[in-house]
Design a protein around this motif. Structure first.
Motif, PDB file in Angstrom:
ATOM      1  N   LEU A   2       0.856  -1.173   0.000  1.00 48.12           N
ATOM      2  CA  LEU A   2       0.000   0.000   0.000  1.00 48.12           C
ATOM      3  C   LEU A   2       0.889   1.219   0.000  1.00 48.12           C
ATOM      4  CD1 LEU A   2      -3.071   0.786   0.319  1.00 48.12           C
ATOM      5  CD2 LEU A   2      -2.473   1.323   2.625  1.00 48.12           C
ATOM      6  N   ARG A   4       1.168   5.548  -0.289  1.00 48.21           N
ATOM      7  CA  ARG A   4       0.414   6.748   0.028  1.00 48.21           C
ATOM      8  C   ARG A   4       1.253   7.937  -0.401  1.00 48.21           C
ATOM      9  NH1 ARG A   4       1.569   9.838   4.098  1.00 48.21           N
ATOM     10  NH2 ARG A   4       2.908   8.307   5.026  1.00 48.21           N
ATOM     11  N   ALA A  13      -3.842   6.753  -2.192  1.00 47.72           N
ATOM     12  CA  ALA A  13      -3.427   5.482  -1.601  1.00 47.72           C
ATOM     13  C   ALA A  13      -3.599   4.434  -2.681  1.00 47.72           C
ATOM     14  CB  ALA A  13      -4.272   5.148  -0.385  1.00 47.72           C
ATOM     15  N   TYR A  28      -6.349   1.975  -6.688  1.00 48.34           N
ATOM     16  CA  TYR A  28      -6.056   3.190  -5.936  1.00 48.34           C
ATOM     17  C   TYR A  28      -7.317   3.972  -5.612  1.00 48.34           C
ATOM     18  CZ  TYR A  28      -6.838   5.661 -10.291  1.00 48.34           C
ATOM     19  OH  TYR A  28      -7.415   6.158 -11.436  1.00 48.34           O
ATOM     20  N   PHE A  44      -6.118  10.023   4.526  1.00 49.54           N
ATOM     21  CA  PHE A  44      -6.958   8.841   4.651  1.00 49.54           C
ATOM     22  C   PHE A  44      -7.151   8.457   6.111  1.00 49.54           C
ATOM     23  CE2 PHE A  44      -6.117   8.581   0.255  1.00 49.54           C
ATOM     24  CZ  PHE A  44      -7.040   7.723  -0.296  1.00 49.54           C
ATOM     25  N   GLU A  46      -8.698   5.374   8.847  1.00 51.90           N
ATOM     26  CA  GLU A  46      -8.715   3.913   8.901  1.00 51.90           C
ATOM     27  C   GLU A  46      -9.859   3.350   8.062  1.00 51.90           C
ATOM     28  OE1 GLU A  46      -8.335   5.960  11.468  1.00 51.90           O
ATOM     29  OE2 GLU A  46      -6.773   5.197  12.812  1.00 51.90           O
ATOM     30  N   ASP A  48     -11.216   4.735   5.439  1.00 48.28           N
ATOM     31  CA  ASP A  48     -10.860   4.899   4.019  1.00 48.28           C
ATOM     32  C   ASP A  48      -9.960   3.756   3.551  1.00 48.28           C
ATOM     33  OD1 ASP A  48     -12.248   7.353   3.791  1.00 48.28           O
ATOM     34  OD2 ASP A  48     -10.487   8.466   4.495  1.00 48.28           O
ATOM     35  N   TYR A  49      -8.953   3.417   4.362  1.00 46.08           N
ATOM     36  CA  TYR A  49      -8.065   2.307   4.004  1.00 46.08           C
ATOM     37  C   TYR A  49      -8.837   0.991   3.965  1.00 46.08           C
ATOM     38  CZ  TYR A  49      -3.811   5.121   4.356  1.00 46.08           C
ATOM     39  OH  TYR A  49      -2.833   6.041   4.156  1.00 46.08           O
ATOM     40  N   TRP A  68       2.980  -3.320   4.843  1.00 47.60           N
ATOM     41  CA  TRP A  68       2.660  -1.959   5.251  1.00 47.60           C
ATOM     42  C   TRP A  68       3.782  -1.310   6.028  1.00 47.60           C
ATOM     43  CZ3 TRP A  68      -3.027  -1.584   7.325  1.00 47.60           C
ATOM     44  CH2 TRP A  68      -3.717  -0.660   6.549  1.00 47.60           C
ATOM     45  N   THR A  73      -1.772   5.796  11.034  1.00 44.09           N
ATOM     46  CA  THR A  73      -3.084   5.244  10.693  1.00 44.09           C
ATOM     47  C   THR A  73      -2.995   3.730  10.491  1.00 44.09           C
ATOM     48  OG1 THR A  73      -3.599   7.315   9.582  1.00 44.09           O
ATOM     49  CG2 THR A  73      -5.061   5.488   9.149  1.00 44.09           C
ATOM     50  N   HIS A  74      -1.894   3.250   9.936  1.00 46.31           N
ATOM     51  CA  HIS A  74      -1.736   1.817   9.676  1.00 46.31           C
ATOM     52  C   HIS A  74      -1.602   1.002  10.958  1.00 46.31           C
ATOM     53  CE1 HIS A  74       0.219   2.762   5.492  1.00 46.31           C
ATOM     54  NE2 HIS A  74      -1.048   3.127   5.562  1.00 46.31           N
ATOM     55  N   MET A  79      -7.385   0.525  13.200  1.00 47.48           N
ATOM     56  CA  MET A  79      -6.968  -0.215  12.007  1.00 47.48           C
ATOM     57  C   MET A  79      -6.708  -1.667  12.365  1.00 47.48           C
ATOM     58  SD  MET A  79      -6.536   0.587   8.763  1.00 47.48           S
ATOM     59  CE  MET A  79      -7.322  -0.868   8.173  1.00 47.48           C
TER      60      MET A  79
END
Length: 129
Positions: A2, A4, A13, A28, A44, A46, A48-49, A68, A73-74, A79
């Motif tokens: 992924l 960004r 993303a 994407y 973005f 969580e 959104d991902y 990742w 956020t990841h 998440m």
């Protein structure tokens, strides 16, 4: 993987999807920054991902292995919960600093240089009709 990227109010993303015997695919999403707002993230979230991953799962029709980086956020608790709710998703976290393991950074760098050069050329050259 992924990836960004953020530039001038637009965040993107992307998933670079590979499978032996098949052509690579790029899935994407973009996020437009709609200006400052209290309590709203610029990039973005969580959710959104998770939506991007869900869309990839629907398009690819099989399990996903995701590599990742450690973007906040990841690695957030939210998440983490979203990942564990998706049995078809396996996530590997990269070490905190490992540019040699993130070849996509070179792609973003090349893309940004190319777009900057194109913009500079287009703005300095008279239109051709």
């Amino acid at each position: 993987m992924l990836a960004r990227q953020r530039a001038a109010g637009v965040t993107s993303a992307a998933l670079i999807c590979t499978k032996e015997g098949h052509r690579p695919r790029l899935i994407y999403r973009i996020h437009l920054d709609r200006g400052p707002a209290r309590g709203r993230r610029k990039g973005f979230t969580e959710t959104d991902y998770a939506r991007l991953l869900d869309a990839a799962y629907q398009q690819l029709g099989g399990p996903i292995v995701l590599v990742w980086d450690n973007l906040n956020t990841h690695v957030s608790r939210t998440m983490h919960e979203l990942i564990h709710a998706r049995l078809w998703l396996t996530v590997y976290q990269l070490p905190p600093y490992a540019p040699e393991l993130k070849p996509v950074e070179g792609v973003w760098s090349h893309l940004k240089r190319s777009l900057t050069n194109l913009t500079n050329t287009a703005s300095s050259s008279p239109p051709r009709w």
